[in-house]
Write an enzyme that holds these catalytic residues in place. Sequence first.
Site, PDB file in Angstrom:
ATOM      1  CG  PHE A 258      -2.024  -0.861   1.335  1.00  0.00           C
ATOM      2  CD1 PHE A 258      -3.024  -0.777   0.375  1.00  0.00           C
ATOM      3  CD2 PHE A 258      -2.185  -1.769   2.374  1.00  0.00           C
ATOM      4  CE1 PHE A 258      -4.149  -1.588   0.446  1.00  0.00           C
ATOM      5  CE2 PHE A 258      -3.307  -2.577   2.453  1.00  0.00           C
ATOM      6  CZ  PHE A 258      -4.287  -2.487   1.488  1.00  0.00           C
ATOM      7  CB  SER A 289      -3.278  -3.863  -6.768  1.00  0.00           C
ATOM      8  OG  SER A 289      -4.624  -4.207  -6.506  1.00  0.00           O
ATOM      9  CG  ASP A 290      -2.897  -5.003  -0.106  1.00  0.00           C
ATOM     10  OD1 ASP A 290      -3.942  -5.677  -0.044  1.00  0.00           O
ATOM     11  OD2 ASP A 290      -2.110  -4.917   0.857  1.00  0.00           O
ATOM     12  CB  ALA A 291      -7.736  -5.031  -0.641  1.00  0.00           C
ATOM     13  CB  ALA A 293      -3.597  -0.779  -3.619  1.00  0.00           C
TER      14      ALA A 293
END
Length: 733
Positions: A258, A289-291, A293
């Site tokens: 993030f 990607s991260d959640a 992001a």
Amino acid sequence: MYRLTDAQKARVKELLSQMTLEEKIGQMNQESVSIVGGFDVPFEELIEMMTDGRISQEEFEKIMSTAQQDYHEDDIRAGLVGSLMVQDPRKANELQKIAVEESRLGIPLMFGLDVIHGYRTVYPIAIAEAGTFDPDLFTRTARMAAKESRTQGVNWHFAPMLDVARDARWGRVSEGPGEDPYLVSQFAKAKIKGLQGDRTSPENYVAACLKHYVAYGACEAGRDYNTVSMAPSMLHNAYLPPFKAAVEAGAATAMASFNDLNGVPCTVNPYTLRHILKETWNFPGFVVSDANAIRECVNHGIAATEPDAGTHAANAGMDVDMGTQIYKKHLRAAVERGEVPLSVIDEAAERILSVKMWLGLFDHPYVPEEAMSRYEVLPEEHRALAREAAEKSIVLLKNEGNVLPLKKSQKISLVGQLAASREEIIGAWAMSWRESDCVSIKEGLERAGAQLQYYPCCGPETDINEEEVAAACQYGDVIVAVVGETDAMSGEAASRADITLPGHQRELLERLLASGKPVVACLMNGRPLALQWESQHVPAILECWHLGVEMGPAVANVLLGEKNPEGRLASSFPAVTGMCPIYYNHMNTGRPGGRSKFTSRYLDAGFEALYPFGHGLSYTTFAYDRLRVEEQPDALQITVDVTNTGTREGVETVQLYMQDVTASIVRPVKELRDFAKVSLSPGETKPITLTLQKSDMGYYNDAGEYVLEPGLFRLHVGGNSRDCLTTEVNITF
Ligand code: BGC
């Protein structure tokens, strides 16, 4: 090892050649199950309403129970979804059937989940497990988690978490293997092997996801999601090595972090994603990607709009969008406008299809019905492994007057709400456990036949019950107080600005100590705590972390001496919170910390960790002698004699540290380079040889180049990062 055969590669190419632009972008879209209907505000808002107290948890749950879940069936059918987060095998099969039988090209879905420290069988949190210094164990627990999750449709783990973390205020220190790049790298390799290594059947392995790439563990002031600023040399020497090790071990996927790194969010960072990961390391897998992001790049202020954020991310090398639908909605137009080259989309789709091919999903897309109930009852073999991991993770921090181990004849007052909890032993980021599988510390002690009375007295978030304290002080010959943090106090979004024992637990210890009886503090927590007061007053302190389903029996075995503790700290413990970040492998200074005032120290806390990295006592003692070095053309062989000087058998973790005494840039005072575990009977001596490859004696400079500089090196060998025998060698490469 994630590698495709030529035939598999050809199959992927053939498939790619048939895909439309939308279908390729569809592969880059990861959905989570969304909740729809039944309420007037967006789901995210609803979660916030519960978090900030506008609605209660009960009200939230009631709303949820009436809401419908959207599994994106239509989009799957249209080939617009590549992966999902689902952990219901029947639902997974149902959705897979739509993808395989009803979409134009029949491309199977991947199902991902955060399986951080076990699936159904929850084993210790990573910071605890790392302290076993046992790569074979790291592999075995990962393999168990892979097999269990695959029976529930989950074929992709968002793990291992490889963030070097040096600030205990950060809640996510619990999820990762600690502060040392070498230990984290060993953890990385072993976990990849466990998750991906057994390819004898498609039911035995999953795709690993190394995360969070990169430097998330250095978020400023330990506050989650915060900015990261760091010199390139620090990035290359301390934060990148575990990821490099995981890539070399063949990890199939990676997740970007993030945080921004020196001003560029890792989600859209071409330097880390393209230049380092994909081009320099030749990472063949895909990056997710991260959640949420990609959307958050607008908040970062690096993209004006969501489509803009999607363009940045795709161009930087971000292959999969987790949960924002930005790729799905906007990438096609960006390609048509010439903002994103078609080659970027082709590359991403090829990487994603390749992982699916390697997972065997094209040939085995479904969870077999008979597999679904395989772990309905936890096999004893899995419990045994969870117990072994838990026992080996326990760290004896202090044992004044040999209060421990307890004798079976002693009456125990067991104190603390955490002692009877089955939920709190699980720790952060466990998603598929059942309470009925968990054994609390109280149950563990009872099963072991301890004579005990239980007095809840107080928990991390409750007041002290004076009557119970009085009774506890009355009954036992010894008092065992289980104190620490709830599982919600560590993990994501769980940074703490004060990392002393929360609530009234210190006062509880004060009252118990006032009884004059010996007190053992059993800590249950997800991060290093600041234990200055406890270390001064409580005679015995056992760091038990959140150990998973078998926590109770493991703690009981150590308390009662059935198991001699052997766990070590993978993270330094500060004396007080204000010392954070604190780590043993810090840089040299011009005025190294010392007794005099004008050295690098605090007026009120000195400069040393309360308990250093690598620390952990045993019920026996060990002595080190005769440190010697044999120089070979490519390596140094460092041998030391280790003797068990106590009265019972025990396991010692012998650690080798190196210091590059003079270099072109300032180097750390010590760096772990090898370790070995040795079991010794009373009186027994064994020579232990550790190896330092000469190629591992260099460092990365600020240009990101690895350099080997000849000169003086100090070698330290001991049972922790502080108390070592030291010798010096002059090396020319
Ligand atoms: C976390 C990741 C996790 C993802 C999916 C994020 O909030 O940072 O570690 O894998 O959620 O659950």
